[in-house]
Design a protein around this motif. Structure first.
Motif, PDB file in Angstrom:
ATOM      1  N   PHE A 108       0.804  -1.196   0.000  1.00 17.44           N
ATOM      2  CA  PHE A 108       0.000   0.000   0.000  1.00 17.44           C
ATOM      3  C   PHE A 108       0.846   1.259   0.000  1.00 17.44           C
ATOM      4  O   PHE A 108       0.364   2.336  -0.257  1.00 17.44           O
ATOM      5  CB  PHE A 108      -0.933  -0.004   1.222  1.00 17.44           C
ATOM      6  CG  PHE A 108      -2.091   0.934   1.085  1.00 17.44           C
ATOM      7  CD1 PHE A 108      -3.183   0.606   0.309  1.00 17.44           C
ATOM      8  CD2 PHE A 108      -2.066   2.171   1.706  1.00 17.44           C
ATOM      9  CE1 PHE A 108      -4.247   1.467   0.184  1.00 17.44           C
ATOM     10  CE2 PHE A 108      -3.153   3.047   1.573  1.00 17.44           C
ATOM     11  CZ  PHE A 108      -4.239   2.682   0.818  1.00 17.44           C
ATOM     12  N   ILE A 109       2.118   1.103   0.331  1.00 13.23           N
ATOM     13  CA  ILE A 109       2.979   2.270   0.343  1.00 13.23           C
ATOM     14  C   ILE A 109       3.125   2.756  -1.089  1.00 13.23           C
ATOM     15  O   ILE A 109       3.599   2.045  -1.957  1.00 13.23           O
ATOM     16  CB  ILE A 109       4.360   1.945   0.935  1.00 13.23           C
ATOM     17  CG1 ILE A 109       4.217   1.627   2.408  1.00 13.23           C
ATOM     18  CG2 ILE A 109       5.312   3.094   0.702  1.00 13.23           C
ATOM     19  CD1 ILE A 109       5.505   1.291   3.086  1.00 13.23           C
ATOM     20  N   LYS A 110       2.686   3.966  -1.341  1.00 10.06           N
ATOM     21  CA  LYS A 110       2.725   4.490  -2.685  1.00 10.06           C
ATOM     22  C   LYS A 110       4.058   5.156  -2.987  1.00 10.06           C
ATOM     23  O   LYS A 110       4.556   5.098  -4.079  1.00 10.06           O
ATOM     24  CB  LYS A 110       1.583   5.497  -2.858  1.00 10.06           C
ATOM     25  CG  LYS A 110       1.495   6.062  -4.253  1.00 10.06           C
ATOM     26  CD  LYS A 110       0.350   7.060  -4.358  1.00 10.06           C
ATOM     27  CE  LYS A 110       0.293   7.643  -5.761  1.00 10.06           C
ATOM     28  NZ  LYS A 110      -0.757   8.656  -5.872  1.00 10.06           N
ATOM     29  N   ARG A 111       4.588   5.776  -1.991  1.00  9.23           N
ATOM     30  CA  ARG A 111       5.807   6.542  -2.214  1.00  9.23           C
ATOM     31  C   ARG A 111       7.011   5.757  -1.716  1.00  9.23           C
ATOM     32  O   ARG A 111       7.089   5.403  -0.579  1.00  9.23           O
ATOM     33  CB  ARG A 111       5.742   7.869  -1.456  1.00  9.23           C
ATOM     34  CG  ARG A 111       4.520   8.688  -1.767  1.00  9.23           C
ATOM     35  CD  ARG A 111       4.514   9.133  -3.204  1.00  9.23           C
ATOM     36  NE  ARG A 111       3.270   9.804  -3.530  1.00  9.23           N
ATOM     37  CZ  ARG A 111       2.947  10.217  -4.750  1.00  9.23           C
ATOM     38  NH1 ARG A 111       3.772  10.019  -5.737  1.00  9.23           N
ATOM     39  NH2 ARG A 111       1.807  10.815  -4.978  1.00  9.23           N
ATOM     40  N   VAL A 116       2.142   6.665   3.329  1.00 12.49           N
ATOM     41  CA  VAL A 116       1.014   5.993   2.692  1.00 12.49           C
ATOM     42  C   VAL A 116      -0.029   7.047   2.361  1.00 12.49           C
ATOM     43  O   VAL A 116      -0.418   7.835   3.225  1.00 12.49           O
ATOM     44  CB  VAL A 116       0.391   4.938   3.635  1.00 12.49           C
ATOM     45  CG1 VAL A 116      -0.806   4.285   2.980  1.00 12.49           C
ATOM     46  CG2 VAL A 116       1.423   3.896   4.023  1.00 12.49           C
ATOM     47  N   THR A 117      -0.477   7.083   1.133  1.00 14.02           N
ATOM     48  CA  THR A 117      -1.527   8.030   0.744  1.00 14.02           C
ATOM     49  C   THR A 117      -2.886   7.440   1.068  1.00 14.02           C
ATOM     50  O   THR A 117      -3.189   6.321   0.665  1.00 14.02           O
ATOM     51  CB  THR A 117      -1.441   8.349  -0.757  1.00 14.02           C
ATOM     52  OG1 THR A 117      -0.172   8.940  -1.015  1.00 14.02           O
ATOM     53  CG2 THR A 117      -2.542   9.311  -1.162  1.00 14.02           C
ATOM     54  N   LEU A 118      -3.697   8.167   1.802  1.00 19.34           N
ATOM     55  CA  LEU A 118      -5.022   7.683   2.174  1.00 19.34           C
ATOM     56  C   LEU A 118      -6.125   8.337   1.350  1.00 19.34           C
ATOM     57  O   LEU A 118      -7.191   7.764   1.155  1.00 19.34           O
ATOM     58  CB  LEU A 118      -5.268   7.943   3.661  1.00 19.34           C
ATOM     59  CG  LEU A 118      -4.292   7.264   4.624  1.00 19.34           C
ATOM     60  CD1 LEU A 118      -4.626   7.637   6.065  1.00 19.34           C
ATOM     61  CD2 LEU A 118      -4.336   5.750   4.458  1.00 19.34           C
ATOM     62  N   GLN A 119      -5.908   9.559   0.923  1.00 21.41           N
ATOM     63  CA  GLN A 119      -6.902  10.243   0.113  1.00 21.41           C
ATOM     64  C   GLN A 119      -6.159  11.179  -0.830  1.00 21.41           C
ATOM     65  O   GLN A 119      -5.272  11.917  -0.392  1.00 21.41           O
ATOM     66  CB  GLN A 119      -7.876  11.036   0.989  1.00 21.41           C
ATOM     67  CG  GLN A 119      -8.912  11.842   0.200  1.00 21.41           C
ATOM     68  CD  GLN A 119      -9.968  12.437   1.099  1.00 21.41           C
ATOM     69  OE1 GLN A 119     -10.737  11.715   1.725  1.00 21.41           O
ATOM     70  NE2 GLN A 119     -10.026  13.755   1.189  1.00 21.41           N
ATOM     71  N   ASN A 120      -6.520  11.147  -2.080  1.00 18.02           N
ATOM     72  CA  ASN A 120      -5.853  11.963  -3.087  1.00 18.02           C
ATOM     73  C   ASN A 120      -6.925  12.707  -3.884  1.00 18.02           C
ATOM     74  O   ASN A 120      -7.732  12.081  -4.550  1.00 18.02           O
ATOM     75  CB  ASN A 120      -5.013  11.066  -4.002  1.00 18.02           C
ATOM     76  CG  ASN A 120      -4.216  11.873  -5.004  1.00 18.02           C
ATOM     77  OD1 ASN A 120      -4.137  13.091  -4.913  1.00 18.02           O
ATOM     78  ND2 ASN A 120      -3.630  11.212  -5.968  1.00 18.02           N
ATOM     79  N   MET A 130      -0.532   9.309   5.537  1.00 20.67           N
ATOM     80  CA  MET A 130      -0.038   8.838   6.825  1.00 20.67           C
ATOM     81  C   MET A 130       1.459   8.592   6.696  1.00 20.67           C
ATOM     82  O   MET A 130       1.896   7.849   5.822  1.00 20.67           O
ATOM     83  CB  MET A 130      -0.739   7.553   7.239  1.00 20.67           C
ATOM     84  CG  MET A 130      -0.319   7.028   8.598  1.00 20.67           C
ATOM     85  SD  MET A 130      -1.279   5.602   9.111  1.00 20.67           S
ATOM     86  CE  MET A 130      -0.614   4.347   8.025  1.00 20.67           C
TER      87      MET A 130
END
Lengths: 272, 157
Positions: free
Chosen positions: B7-10, B152-156, B50
């Protein structure tokens, strides 16, 4: 002596214990201000291994642990110095790795558990302790949305007539670690062609989170970069992390904000 | 970008930077390049992430984090003010940047009781316009060494 054994009881607690297919992270545990006894009891139930322990520190635990075996998680949670005894059944040979994966029972010697650091105890809350279980981050975020009924709710919302609800549902589905769920994938994938641009934009983001096939994701992003709505094209660039070819494509956009954003991301990639 | 079960996007990226906050020599930093599409999602558009601070044996001798340090700048000018808020365990800090691009905000530091753990970060703005920003962030031990950091991106939006 308290014993927690395998069973069908589901314990509601501020922690999550998961199994995954990620190598070296087959077990994952995340806890926030969780009661240690309840956490161990649930872990025992989930793993099918009997845990034996006497007194435990009456503390709230914050922990994020991931590892290949139950024992790895216990060492992360309780401390690497914690002494434990293992009962293995039906094993032959002296292969330590094999034994470490298959204990039938584990005794946790409470006398070896580390006391909480005094500096971390808040004067007004003696139940708190310094988190000592965090060794590395869990690679997925667990929240109440992982409950099956919430996933069903999001899937229904994704078909709502209200585009606001569809958009919010996609944002929620993007957060779930449900890359292997056909229903979730289908709901997100078909939303890339939604008649509402905001829904398409959120679909782009959700696909970037759940699409496992880089070629398939590339196709979706290429489609999004051709969208008539500026916002969808910008969401597509948001979703591009290192694909310089796609960013180069975006440099040809007829909107300067798209071109400039793509250029800044290319520059950032080149600098790293 | 392929995500599989992660889930880690970055990804953690390293860059040699001079932070100007009392640290000398090469330091590691993490950055997030993202857009806030107010023209699309409205003035209430909010990005939510987060940031996880953790003890990494390869960083700072495995010391626990004591705080999260963060700053933000716009990569393009826009008519909106941008607000970044970070919070953990009842401790919150904010910074606001104006319309001018490529001007860093001051560093903000959130130092809760327990430095390891999850910090929530929101990015919002005052107008329904499209804004593009870069956030530089890292977790630090009490001694100032970088510790394990991930986002972790939760909302974009």
């Amino acid at each position: 002596m308290a014993t927690a054994s395998g069973g069908n009881t589901i314990v509601q607690a501020p922690f999550v214990i998961r199994q995954s297919a990620i190598p070296e992270a087959e077990w994952m545990l995340e806890a926030e201000q969780a009661d240690l006894h309840g956490l161990l009891r649930s872990f025992s139930e989930r793993s099918g291994i009997k845990f034996h322990y006497a007194a435990l520190p009456t503390v709230k635990v914050d922990a994020t642990c991931a590892g290949p075996t139950v024992i790895t998680i216990l060492r992360c949670l309780l401390g690497a110095e914690t002494n434990m005894l293992f009962h293995y059944a039906g094993l032959a040979g002296n292969d330590t790795n094999e034994q470490e994966r298959q204990p039938k029972e584990i005794w946790i010697l409470a006398s070896s558990l580390s006391p909480p650091p005094i500096a971390s105890v808040r004067p007004s809350d003696c139940g708190s302790t310094e988190s000592k279980g965090i060794s590395r981050p869990v690679e997925s975020v667990q929240n109440e949305l992982t409950k099956e009924q919430d996933v069903d709710f999001l899937l229904r919302q994704a078909d709502s007539e209200d585009p606001e609800k569809r958009m919010n549902a996609l944002a929620g589905l993007a957060r779930l670690d449900k890359a292997d769920s056909p229903e979730v994938y289908d709901a997100v994938a078909r939303s890339i062609s939604d008649n509402d641009a905001r829904v398409r934009g959120q679909a782009v983001y959700a696909l970037s989170q759940i699409e496992n096939d880089p070629n398939a994701l590339n196709n979706y992003l290429q489609q999004a970069l051709q969208d008539s709505e500026l916002g969808v094209r910008l969401m597509a660039i948001d979703a591009i992390e290192s694909d310089t070819a796609l960013l180069q494509q975006a440099l040809q956009d007829n909107d300067s904000s798209v071109r400039d954003y793509a250029a800044s991301k290319l520059q950032a990639i080149m600098q790293h | 970008m392929k995500k599989t079960n992660k889930f880690i996007k970055r990804n953690l990226t390293l860059a040699a930077l001079s932070l100007g906050i009392g640290m000398t020599g090469q330091v590691s930093a993490h950055d997030l390049n993202q857009s806030l599409i107010g023209g699309f999602f409205g003035a209430s558009a909010t990005d939510l992430s987060m940031i996880q601070c953790f003890s990494d044996p390869g960083l700072g001798g495995g010391a626990a984090a004591a705080k999260l340090s963060l700053r933000v700048r716009k990569s393009q000018g826009s008519s909106s003010f941008l607000n970044v808020t970070v919070m953990k365990d009842g401790v919150a800090k904010s910074t606001v940047i104006g319309q001018t691009p490529n001007v860093w905000s001051p560093w903000i530091q959130v130092a809760p009781q327990q430095g390891n753990g999850n910090y929530m970060m929101t990015v919002s703005q005052t107008h329904a316009v499209n804004s593009f920003y870069t956030i530089e962030y890292h977790c630090e031990s009490a001694g100032g060494a970088h510790t394990g950091t991930s986002l972790v991106t939760l909302q974009n939006q």
